[in-house]
Design an enzyme around this catalytic site. Structure first.
Site, PDB file in Angstrom:
ATOM      1  N   LYS A   1      -0.680  -6.002  -4.579  1.00  0.00           N
ATOM      2  CA  LYS A   1      -1.489  -5.938  -5.807  1.00  0.00           C
ATOM      3  C   LYS A   1      -0.569  -5.471  -6.934  1.00  0.00           C
ATOM      4  CE  LYS A   1      -5.493  -6.351  -7.906  1.00  0.00           C
ATOM      5  NZ  LYS A   1      -6.051  -7.700  -8.180  1.00  0.00           N
TER       6      LYS A   1
ATOM      7  N   ASP B   1      -5.419  -4.082   7.184  1.00  0.00           N
ATOM      8  CA  ASP B   1      -6.628  -3.702   7.903  1.00  0.00           C
ATOM      9  C   ASP B   1      -7.789  -4.610   7.507  1.00  0.00           C
ATOM     10  OD1 ASP B   1      -8.443  -2.321   9.436  1.00  0.00           O
ATOM     11  OD2 ASP B   1      -8.439  -0.506   8.216  1.00  0.00           O
TER      12      ASP B   1
ATOM     13  N   ASP C   1      -6.431 -10.083  -3.575  1.00  0.00           N
ATOM     14  CA  ASP C   1      -7.746 -10.681  -3.817  1.00  0.00           C
ATOM     15  C   ASP C   1      -7.705 -12.193  -3.671  1.00  0.00           C
ATOM     16  OD1 ASP C   1      -6.069 -10.507  -6.019  1.00  0.00           O
ATOM     17  OD2 ASP C   1      -7.647 -10.117  -7.468  1.00  0.00           O
TER      18      ASP C   1
ATOM     19  N   TYR D   1      -3.728   5.418   3.867  1.00  0.00           N
ATOM     20  CA  TYR D   1      -4.307   6.063   5.043  1.00  0.00           C
ATOM     21  C   TYR D   1      -3.563   7.353   5.411  1.00  0.00           C
ATOM     22  CZ  TYR D   1      -7.002   1.792   5.935  1.00  0.00           C
ATOM     23  OH  TYR D   1      -7.856   0.727   5.842  1.00  0.00           O
TER      24      TYR D   1
ATOM     25  N   ASP E   1      -9.248  -8.412   9.651  1.00  0.00           N
ATOM     26  CA  ASP E   1     -10.638  -8.543  10.079  1.00  0.00           C
ATOM     27  C   ASP E   1     -11.265  -9.816   9.516  1.00  0.00           C
ATOM     28  OD1 ASP E   1     -10.354  -6.194  11.397  1.00  0.00           O
ATOM     29  OD2 ASP E   1     -12.008  -5.151  10.420  1.00  0.00           O
TER      30      ASP E   1
END
Length: 357
Positions: free
Chosen positions: A192, A249, A225, A142, A253
């Protein structure tokens, strides 16, 4: 106690939910003999419309001079066509950076009275869900370099970069380890590392720092994942999740949704000082703005976090959480929540919580 709170209502439902939260804070102030003063300041699309930029200098100055900051929401389709750095969301990123806020704490809790609202099967929901996502806030993709160019063979091409330093990783690891010590003493670091070089540094640094400074905390790794899958398969296994900016982020959610509604989830953003930024994790929901149907509870619970984490008012924080629990147990629900005996609007929900305080 006297405290100055900067209020960045923002866009969409932001003004409605922050008004509800202020009502609850006023009830707390009256009961416990505190004085909270509120200063409304522009951010996001509201600031663009009024001042031509998503984060005016005056907003930054007043936030830095306050004891804490309450944020509603920013963004909406009205401003989607603006360029990079000029969109409402860039104001949110900029205020976090200006305040030096590098840690975002997002608790995802399934309240007992909302077990039926979870999309998970009841046996899974009844195991209980209380996940705390610790998200790094000022690094990663970001805030990395980005750009776009045109190629005759492939057309327009855009790129973004993911970058982390040891210092950035260590300071967010410290936040997560401190929380873990107060809870299960277990933490899962999400990355990851099988693909990304930044994740390999993340994993190595998290383990080295935790082993040196927090040997009592057990740190395990999980690929992002797999973590996304496990949150819907067996969320009860999680306690503290430590993540990078983008992964946090997304996962927060998802965790919010398995608890019944994203409208129930609060968050705090903190740095090295006690002045933090508190906000619900949902968006501006422009489609329901002005209809009095938004759920103010996430913003109200964010205020509970403010009282505890920035002001040291644990009893007052607990009073808000207990009031929310009572209202839900009595069967009151906003439009986003299933079940209950009576649907109420944003204003009435805030009033009910205030009365129970």
């Amino acid at each position: 106690m006297k405290k100055q709170i900067a209020v960045l209502a923002g866009d969409g439902i932001g003004p409605e939910i922050t008004d509800g939260a202020i009502k609850v804070l006023c009830a707390v102030a009256k009961k416990y003999h505190h004085t909270f003063t509120f200063e409304q300041l522009p951010i996001g699309g509201d600031a663009i419309d009024r001042f031509g930029e998503p984060l005016p200098k005056h907003t930054v100055e007043r936030c830095l001079a306050s004891d804490s900051v309450l944020l509603g929401a920013v963004g909406g389709p009205k401003w989607d066509g603006l360029g990079d750095g000029k969109r409402p969301e860039s104001g949110l990123l900029a205020i976090r950076k200006a305040m030096g806020l590098y840690s975002n704490i997002r608790p995802a809790k399934l309240w007992k009275s909302l077990s039926d609202a979870s999309p998970l099967k009841l046996p899974l929901a009844k195991k209980g869900i209380e996940i705390i996502v610790v998200r790094e806030l000022t690094g990663g993709i970001y805030f990395g370099k980005r750009g776009s160019y045109y190629d005759d063979a492939n057309g327009e091409t855009a790129w973004d970069t993911e970058q982390y330093s040891v210092r950035e990783i260590e300071r967010i690891t410290k936040i997560a380890c401190e929380l873990a010590l107060k809870r299960s003493k277990k933490m899962i670091s999400v990355d990851k590392a099988n693909v990304l070089e930044s994740s390999r540094l993340w994993r190595k640094t998290v383990h080295a720092y935790a082993e040196k400074h927090y040997p009592a905390v057990t740190v395990c790794d999980m690929l992002v994942d797999n973590c996304a899958m496990q949150i819907v398969k067996n969320p009860a296994q999680f306690d503290i999740l430590l993540t990078s900016n983008m992964f946090g982020d997304i996962l927060s959610d998802e965790a919010a949704q398995v608890t019944g509604s994203i409208g129930m989830l609060a968050s705090s953003s903190l740095g090295d000082s006690s002045c933090g930024l508190y906000e619900p994790i949902h968006g501006s929901a422009p489609d329901i703005a002005g209809t009095d149907t938004a759920n103010p509870i996430a913003t109200v619970l964010s205020c509970a976090m403010m009282l505890r984490d920035s002001f040291g008012l644990t009893e007052e924080s607990n009073a808000i959480e207990h009031a929310v629990e009572r209202v839900l147990e009595e069967g009151y629900r906003t439009a986003d929540l299933d079940g209950g005996i009576k649907k109420v609007g944003c204003r009435e929900m805030a009033q009910l919580i205030s009365e129970r305080i």
